[in-house]
Design a protein around this motif. Sequence first.
Motif, short mmCIF file in Angstrom:
data_model
loop_
_atom_site.label_atom_id
_atom_site.label_comp_id
_atom_site.label_asym_id
_atom_site.label_seq_id
_atom_site.Cartn_x
_atom_site.Cartn_y
_atom_site.Cartn_z
N GLY A 94 0.80 -1.21 0.00
CA GLY A 94 0.00 0.00 0.00
C GLY A 94 0.84 1.26 0.00
O GLY A 94 2.08 1.23 -0.04
N SER A 95 0.15 2.40 0.05
CA SER A 95 0.87 3.68 0.11
C SER A 95 1.61 3.86 1.42
O SER A 95 2.52 4.69 1.51
N ASP B 241 2.39 12.60 -1.06
CA ASP B 241 1.50 11.47 -0.80
C ASP B 241 0.25 11.71 -1.63
O ASP B 241 -0.63 12.46 -1.24
N ALA B 242 0.21 11.07 -2.80
CA ALA B 242 -0.93 11.19 -3.71
C ALA B 242 -1.71 9.89 -3.73
O ALA B 242 -2.17 9.44 -4.78
N ALA B 243 -1.88 9.32 -2.55
CA ALA B 243 -2.54 8.01 -2.45
C ALA B 243 -3.88 8.00 -3.17
O ALA B 243 -4.25 7.00 -3.81
N ALA C 158 6.70 10.56 -5.47
CA ALA C 158 5.25 10.56 -5.23
C ALA C 158 4.78 9.14 -5.01
O ALA C 158 5.37 8.18 -5.53
N VAL C 159 3.73 9.02 -4.23
CA VAL C 159 3.16 7.72 -3.90
C VAL C 159 1.69 7.73 -4.29
O VAL C 159 0.97 8.68 -3.95
N VAL C 160 1.24 6.70 -5.00
CA VAL C 160 -0.18 6.59 -5.33
C VAL C 160 -0.68 5.20 -4.98
O VAL C 160 0.03 4.21 -5.13
N GLY D 221 -6.65 -4.55 -3.20
CA GLY D 221 -6.21 -3.85 -2.01
C GLY D 221 -4.72 -3.99 -1.78
O GLY D 221 -4.13 -5.05 -2.01
N GLN D 222 -4.10 -2.91 -1.33
CA GLN D 222 -2.68 -2.78 -1.01
C GLN D 222 -1.79 -2.59 -2.23
O GLN D 222 -0.58 -2.38 -2.08
N SER D 223 -2.32 -2.62 -3.44
CA SER D 223 -1.46 -2.40 -4.61
C SER D 223 -1.25 -0.91 -4.79
O SER D 223 -2.20 -0.13 -4.81
N ALA D 224 0.00 -0.51 -4.91
CA ALA D 224 0.35 0.91 -4.97
C ALA D 224 1.60 1.09 -5.81
O ALA D 224 2.22 0.11 -6.28
N LEU D 225 2.01 2.35 -5.99
CA LEU D 225 3.13 2.68 -6.86
C LEU D 225 3.99 3.77 -6.22
O LEU D 225 3.46 4.73 -5.65
N LEU D 226 5.29 3.61 -6.34
CA LEU D 226 6.25 4.63 -5.92
C LEU D 226 6.82 5.25 -7.19
O LEU D 226 7.42 4.54 -8.02
#
Length: 439
Positions: free
Chosen positions: A82-83, A188-190, A209-211, A221-226
């Motif tokens: 996650g973020s 933090d662009a979650a 940035a984090v999304v 759920g919990q999939s995110a990107l840096l």
Amino acid sequence: MTQTPLCDALRAFASTHPLRMHMPGHKGTGLPLPELSAAAALDFTELPPTGNLFEADGPIRAAEDLWAQAVGVSSCLFLTGGSTQGVLSALALTCRPGDRVLLDRGSHRSAYHALALLDLEPVYLFRPWYAGEAVAGPISPQDVDKSLSAHPEIKTVCITSPTYYGVLSDIPALARIAHAHGARLVVDAAHGAHLPFLGDRSLAAADVAVVSAHKTLPAPGQSALLLSSLPLEELCRAASLFGSSSPSYPMMAALDAARAWMEEEGRPALARTVEAVAALRARFPALRPGPLKLDPTRLVLCCADGFAGKAALEALGVYPEMADQRHVVCICTASDTPEAFRRLERALEQALPSPPPERLDLPPAPPPEPVCSPRQARFSLTETLPVKEALGRIAAGQVAPYPPGVPVLAPGERVTKKTIAYLNQIGYNMEKGMEVVRL
């Protein structure tokens, strides 16, 4: 046809029916939960055909590179934590233990956890309060410039944009100011993973940035990107500190597929969502663009009693993301169909008062009184007390009246009479436990 290199590699390897004498234990044969069983075939570990997330190689790297192109950044790293994993990684990338950081007071709790874990000293940015709307506004570039001038030792600025309410800050302007002071900007662009697919490339101006793909895109759920202008190898080193050494291949494949879908089908679907949200904003009392620049997909309904409005919607089978005393927040995405919006509209007709209620203001929280560092407070021995009994004590954790509200108290700050009076004024549960440093 849009490429999906990781999905393709996993499918191709699975089709060879390899003898899986490795983890995970299901061996690709299925799972006891039928709804997830099909994903087992693509659930591998780090092998030559599947690549290694933190080695920046193979089909994972190819899929990340396509994401970087889609967003307009140099590097992209998949996150399966996650973020939260992303925010911790971003601050580890840009700070050293003991550094001061210019931090948005309305940051997610993961940023506050980073203060403790990395032993960082915060200098807080307080957002302007929009009285008629009862929400915090964007981060002011002038405030960032003033703070960095007063604290030239600060080399990292960390903000949240968009907020839970869809409020957008001017990221390119903030980045220019940070860079002029020799600092880097972390965003933090979650809640903003969808914005690049609306043509908004402002995240590319940030250094990191984090999304959260799972918040606003068709991803689990919990999939995110840096996302970053820094080399991918540096992102890998930082993120491996906070992520599992066995990241989920189905989650990473889902990120690959989500980007492909957004590029092919998601863009027009998202444009239809923007139109539907605009129509609902026009019909019902809601935050609208004006003095505030807003995410065009976020529907924030204004109510005399947001908690009652949320409960009324839930009684009709409609479950918003959150509520506070004056708002009900609905997350709308490209996956929402016309029928979903018609159902939401019918529910709003029944649940929300009409004509629009008077917009009663909520005051901002009183200024904090710092006593010790976030790290010292977070890792001290603690006890839990009702709020009304905590006068004079030091908070060991955040106290936020509603998620993810601006904290009334952050770790290391004193509970004062003004704090208690404010919490009582906004209807906070005074019997609720507050974690404080043990005397």
